[in-house]
Design a protein around this motif. Structure first.
Motif, PDB file in Angstrom:
ATOM      1  N   LEU A 193       0.863  -1.183   0.000  1.00 29.99           N
ATOM      2  CA  LEU A 193       0.000   0.000   0.000  1.00 29.99           C
ATOM      3  C   LEU A 193       0.897   1.230   0.000  1.00 29.99           C
ATOM      4  N   LYS A 195       0.959   4.989   1.044  1.00 28.76           N
ATOM      5  CA  LYS A 195       0.152   5.767   1.994  1.00 28.76           C
ATOM      6  C   LYS A 195       0.554   7.232   1.994  1.00 28.76           C
ATOM      7  N   ARG A 196      -0.429   8.075   2.238  1.00 28.53           N
ATOM      8  CA  ARG A 196      -0.186   9.513   2.386  1.00 28.53           C
ATOM      9  C   ARG A 196      -0.865   9.989   3.666  1.00 28.53           C
ATOM     10  N   SER A 555      -4.599   8.583   3.450  1.00 31.08           N
ATOM     11  CA  SER A 555      -5.143   7.805   2.352  1.00 31.08           C
ATOM     12  C   SER A 555      -4.142   6.695   2.068  1.00 31.08           C
ATOM     13  N   ARG A 556      -4.639   5.596   1.570  1.00 36.06           N
ATOM     14  CA  ARG A 556      -3.759   4.476   1.232  1.00 36.06           C
ATOM     15  C   ARG A 556      -4.294   3.873  -0.052  1.00 36.06           C
ATOM     16  N   ARG A 557      -3.381   3.494  -0.874  1.00 32.66           N
ATOM     17  CA  ARG A 557      -3.761   3.055  -2.206  1.00 32.66           C
ATOM     18  C   ARG A 557      -3.094   1.728  -2.467  1.00 32.66           C
ATOM     19  N   HIS A 558      -3.930   0.792  -2.842  1.00 34.76           N
ATOM     20  CA  HIS A 558      -3.410  -0.533  -3.117  1.00 34.76           C
ATOM     21  C   HIS A 558      -2.600  -0.501  -4.403  1.00 34.76           C
ATOM     22  N   ALA A 560      -1.301  -2.968  -7.033  1.00 41.79           N
ATOM     23  CA  ALA A 560      -1.421  -4.354  -7.479  1.00 41.79           C
ATOM     24  C   ALA A 560      -0.071  -4.835  -7.993  1.00 41.79           C
TER      25      ALA A 560
ATOM     26  N   GLU B 498      -9.543  12.510  -2.406  1.00 43.47           N
ATOM     27  CA  GLU B 498      -8.467  12.868  -1.464  1.00 43.47           C
ATOM     28  C   GLU B 498      -8.824  14.190  -0.763  1.00 43.47           C
ATOM     29  N   ALA B 507     -10.503   8.422   6.971  1.00 44.07           N
ATOM     30  CA  ALA B 507      -9.403   7.671   6.359  1.00 44.07           C
ATOM     31  C   ALA B 507      -9.870   7.103   5.027  1.00 44.07           C
ATOM     32  N   LEU B 508      -9.078   7.351   4.002  1.00 42.71           N
ATOM     33  CA  LEU B 508      -9.450   6.967   2.640  1.00 42.71           C
ATOM     34  C   LEU B 508      -8.641   5.745   2.206  1.00 42.71           C
ATOM     35  N   SER B 509      -9.344   4.774   1.618  1.00 39.21           N
ATOM     36  CA  SER B 509      -8.657   3.619   1.020  1.00 39.21           C
ATOM     37  C   SER B 509      -9.017   3.590  -0.456  1.00 39.21           C
ATOM     38  N   ILE B 510      -7.997   3.465  -1.299  1.00 32.25           N
ATOM     39  CA  ILE B 510      -8.205   3.591  -2.740  1.00 32.25           C
ATOM     40  C   ILE B 510      -7.933   2.268  -3.439  1.00 32.25           C
ATOM     41  N   ASN B 511      -8.923   1.839  -4.213  1.00 29.59           N
ATOM     42  CA  ASN B 511      -8.770   0.684  -5.109  1.00 29.59           C
ATOM     43  C   ASN B 511      -8.282  -0.569  -4.405  1.00 29.59           C
ATOM     44  N   LEU B 512      -8.841  -0.851  -3.238  1.00 32.55           N
ATOM     45  CA  LEU B 512      -8.472  -2.089  -2.550  1.00 32.55           C
ATOM     46  C   LEU B 512      -9.156  -3.248  -3.268  1.00 32.55           C
ATOM     47  N   ASP B 513      -8.400  -4.007  -4.012  1.00 33.43           N
ATOM     48  CA  ASP B 513      -9.007  -5.160  -4.688  1.00 33.43           C
ATOM     49  C   ASP B 513      -8.142  -6.400  -4.516  1.00 33.43           C
ATOM     50  N   ASP B 526      -1.414   2.825  10.103  1.00 27.45           N
ATOM     51  CA  ASP B 526      -2.694   3.518   9.954  1.00 27.45           C
ATOM     52  C   ASP B 526      -3.094   4.199  11.258  1.00 27.45           C
TER      53      ASP B 526
END
Lengths: 569, 569
Positions: A193, A195-196, A555-558, A560, B498, B507-513, B526
């Motif tokens: 992930l 993270k910001r 914010s956290r972004r997966h 892939a 954002e 708390a934002l989570s982006i594109n968790l797949d 976190d």
């Protein structure tokens, strides 16, 4: 996505960074340090020489500041030294002002901690340069004598602001802007992930100033809120607007030069007949309130401004316990100055002085209670014997109410020293009063157990020092205090005092009989108020004073597996 | 003046110092780190094998703890898996307990930060060793499946406690114990004050636990208060006492071994018919309250426990916005697990899923709203197709009220997926339910705009993603949320998300797949809750969560010229 304003402000940050870093060291070491000289000699000669003229050029005029369209002009400041200032200020519609500030918030927030610190450091440096002039404005609103107005209203107030900025920098820098979170998954590719983290201000801030220390008591809240990203409304006391108007103007100039909305720091004025603080403090948009003043209003704010984080400094009963001394003359001289300085109008001035009715031991033998009480009275009398020196220490009484209180309190005990009306050598209209010192028995708690703001103090006859400690402790626990002074040559008594100070969370000063007064607190070293007794609900300044003014949003972004660069894994 | 207990505790501090220092680094870096393994394989085989027997040995008996003379025995815990625990606990007279804790405070305070940290670190390490057994207690009170009860109730809860200790160590170590303040005086001898600073606890602390995460939600407040010097009353939820009783016992054993009063950490129990939290929270001696639970009680605490610092985590409406995706199957699988895990009983589980009624773009082409909604329902159905796996993820429904709520909510929208009653393979009496998924229009805010605690979620048809963002923002600002998930392949939408996250402090989570769920938050990385929206008034954990639990009290002592050693000057 940097804006021009952000870039320019970060340049200022880099320029001021060494001072800021030294300040961060200072709050960790807590020895003596200050970047802002407290001697006028260290300021450019011209700025000192022109100070009075620059101050006088402000009088009898409208003071221009940035803000929404004004509704009215107000301002009726009258100097405790007699002159009418004749300055008027714009009054804004509260909704229009708050709408403007809310619109200004995102750019200020998004500029980030370094940009905001750069702007705040620059504001501070310019305030420092303005100190000689600012001192006249502080003098002619608070009633402080010029030298005190210069030091306390100028460099010492700036020290406190810088201390706040140091804590804020520490707190904000402790949160990284970004990180990669990589969790191993055995034989599988690790989870990744990106993270910001964002420092997010609470909302709008309201700082309510007081009439006695308009800058010193306002700057900490102002700078703590501003640097955390919150637009600030600086609500001046109707009797002490000018020093804050001048300070707001400096802030607005820096903000405007950088390209931010100057109204991010706005002046709010009102009149005693139509005060605005209550309405503003309850507004849903206001998330931070700083206040210095009466316990009644401070407690009201704490109870009612529930949508906001509220920081208050209120009344208290500062106390001195005299158990035993080496050199009583030195102690009496020190306390005489403590009680005289700015006519007892400091929030740290002692009011209750506990002395065993059997007297005290000194290196020169036993002194009876009467000798101690009379000795204190005599020391004040001697110290104020020279009227010119007296006026340079006493300053003037800020409000009529305080002058009247002195009279009203005369009957609360036996007169050790009556308050005198003095004529000021330069200002015949000045409201100058010497301290009133009364003797009471420990049982007269209704006399000494309420704050009597101004040059009013009590010498209280107790059974013994254990009794003194007990009474002081009870009163501080119930009514609060910022300072407790103890004089003793007995380590057992000092140990007990050290424990008592912790029990009632009051700052303890031991055996001050030289050049330091119990009323004085030094930035970067002394914590002003503990926040642990009724005199204040916060320490001004410590980490807790700052970190409640922002939240951290992440914010956290997966990422892939197919998106990852090989070198990350 | 060191006591034996202090010396012994400081030895523990030195022993655990490397872990503590690594934790301090971790909270600054915020990458992945944990000292407490989350795999049972990394625990001693015997402790894993004996865990169930050790748990069963506690059942049907009285649980012994240290405290004042008990008034009564209470305890009627019934496992969501069907069995009666049959454990009873001592109930104390509240006054007697608080008197005992107040008496224990000075020694704990005076031991100092390092000693307290040493004791707390040792407690944590022993809790970690107990994790396999503790997991059974968490499972049979919260209803979590065993593996989740082990991880969330054991190492993850311990991680959070350690995170608190790291912040506390940072905050307390930032205040020096002593300093010499030496102010130059030109040609005169400098002024010299020797200064001391004490970390002073606020008073008594009350930590009110919840039934779903008895350890995970209780440890942060417990350890933050305890390490700051405050004796702690751990008030367990009547439905989830055992995990906290076991935790308190570990703390008491460490404290007693060191020579402190074990009652410094005390268990408080009550019954649903005679709750005690309100009375305790209003007691003048209680200065810190931590609470996890309903908004109603959390808001009541904030409004009424005015003598205390109150930290709350309350209800909220966690949201997901689906704008566009690369791989819808992966997204649906991820969300299916999010909604199923512990039957939606996590404070971070999404409830409101916003989807444009015109459908979404994917890498494989356009999907209609119905395809998205049915796709989510189908993914949950598929995921829970294997009943054994389903039960290992769903766990059991903690309370009857939640099970009843599922039924009551069925009519709030169009059924996409009905909730099913499942039979647990090992526990026939277990209260197992699958998620309820409803489809509603954006206008039906009365349906999705209230927290529906449990496995209840809504797919909400919006005009477009801008509308989704607007609705989610409004609802979070008004009702609060701990998590917001956004799925988008459009950078503009992600930028807007954002910004929105900052506006409503979520708390934002982006594109968790993939393998990370929006519900999961990792200690040391976190921030759990921002403290900036109605779902929680504090972040758990950050610096502000810790520094409000103590005040700093200083003393300063004048050193006269004749007292000074030459080398000082």
């Amino acid at each position: 996505m940097s804006t021009q304003a952000q870039v320019a402000a970060i340049e200022l940050f880099e320029r001021h960074r060494p001072t800021l870093q030294r300040a961060v060291e200072a709050i960790g070491e807590r020895g003596y340090w200050s970047p802002f000289p407290e001697s006028l000699k260290q300021y450019p000669e011209a700025s000192v020489q022109n100070a009075q003229a620059q101050f006088e050029a402000l009088l009898g005029r409208h003071f221009e500041l940035e803000g929404p369209d004004p509704l009215a002009r107000v301002g009726r400041e009258r100097s405790p030294y007699g002159l009418e200032l004749g300055v008027s200020y714009d009054q804004y519609d509260a909704d229009a002002l708050m709408t403007r500030l809310q619109a200004a918030l995102p750019a200020w927030r998004d500029a980030g901690p370094r940009a905001r610190l750069g702007a705040c450091m620059e504001i501070l440096q310019r305030l420092n340069a303005l100190s000689p002039t600012l001192a006249h404005a502080v003098m002619h609103t608070s009633g402080q004598a010029y030298m005190m107005a210069f030091q306390a209203g100028g460099p010492h107030a700036q020290d406190r602001a810088l201390e706040v900025l140091a804590y804020a920098w520490q707190a904000m820098a402790a949160v990284p802007e970004t990180a990669s979170w990589i969790k191993p998954q055995g034989k599988q590719a690790p989870l990744l992930l990106n993270k910001r983290w964002h420092i997010v201000p609470r909302g709008l801030a309201l700082v309510i100033g007081c009439s006695t220390f308009p800058t010193w008591n306002t700057y900490p809240g102002l700078f703590a809120s501003l640097v955390s990203g919150n637009p600030v409304m600086v609500k001046a006391h109707p009797g002490a607007i000018l020093p804050l108007a001048m300070s707001v103007k400096v802030a607005q100039q820096v903000l405007a030069e950088l390209g931010f909305d100057p109204a991010l720091v706005s002046l709010v004025v009102d009149t005693p007949e139509a005060p605005v603080s209550q309405r503003l403090a309850l507004d849903a948009r206001v998330k931070l309130v700083d206040f210095t003043g009466s316990s009644a209003f401070g407690n009201w704010l704490e109870a009612n401004a529930r949508q906001a984080q509220v920081f208050t400094e209120k009344a208290g009963i500062n106390s001195v316990i005299i158990d035993s001394v080496r050199d009583f003359q030195a102690v009496a001289r020190n306390l005489a100055l403590s009680l005289s300085l700015y006519s007892g109008q400091m929030c740290t001035t002692p009011q209750a002085i506990y002395v065993p009715r059997g007297g005290i031991a000194t290196a020169d033998g036993h002194l009876s209670f009467a000798e101690v009480a009379q000795g204190l009275a005599g020391a004040i009398r001697d110290f104020l014997g020279d009227n010119e020196r007296a006026c340079a220490v006493l300053g003037a009484i800020q409000s009529n109410a305080t002058a009247e209180r002195i009279q009203a309190c005369r009957r609360l005990g036996e007169l050790l020293l009556d308050s005198e009306v003095r004529e000021h050598p330069q200002f015949p209209g000045a409201r100058v009063r010497t301290p009133l010192l009364l003797q009471v028995d420990a049982s007269a708690r209704e006399a000494y157990g309420e704050e009597r703001f101004g040059p009013i103090a009590f010498v209280i006859a107790t059974d013994d020092s254990a009794h003194s400690l007990q009474l002081a402790g009870e009163l501080i626990a119930e009514k609060g205090a910022l300072t407790l002074g103890v004089y003793s040559t007995d380590d057992k008594v000092l140990e007990r005092a050290e424990a008592l100070a912790q029990e009632v969370a009051v700052a303890l000063s031991i055996n001050l009989d030289g050049g330091v007064l119990v009323n004085q607190s030094a930035a970067f070293s002394d914590f002003h108020a503990s926040g642990g007794n009724p005199a204040a609900n916060a320490s001004i300044t410590d980490m807790a004073f700052v970190v409640r003014r922002f939240v951290v949003v992440q914010s956290r972004r997966h990422v892939a597996a197919w998106e990852r660069a090989d070198d990350l894994l």
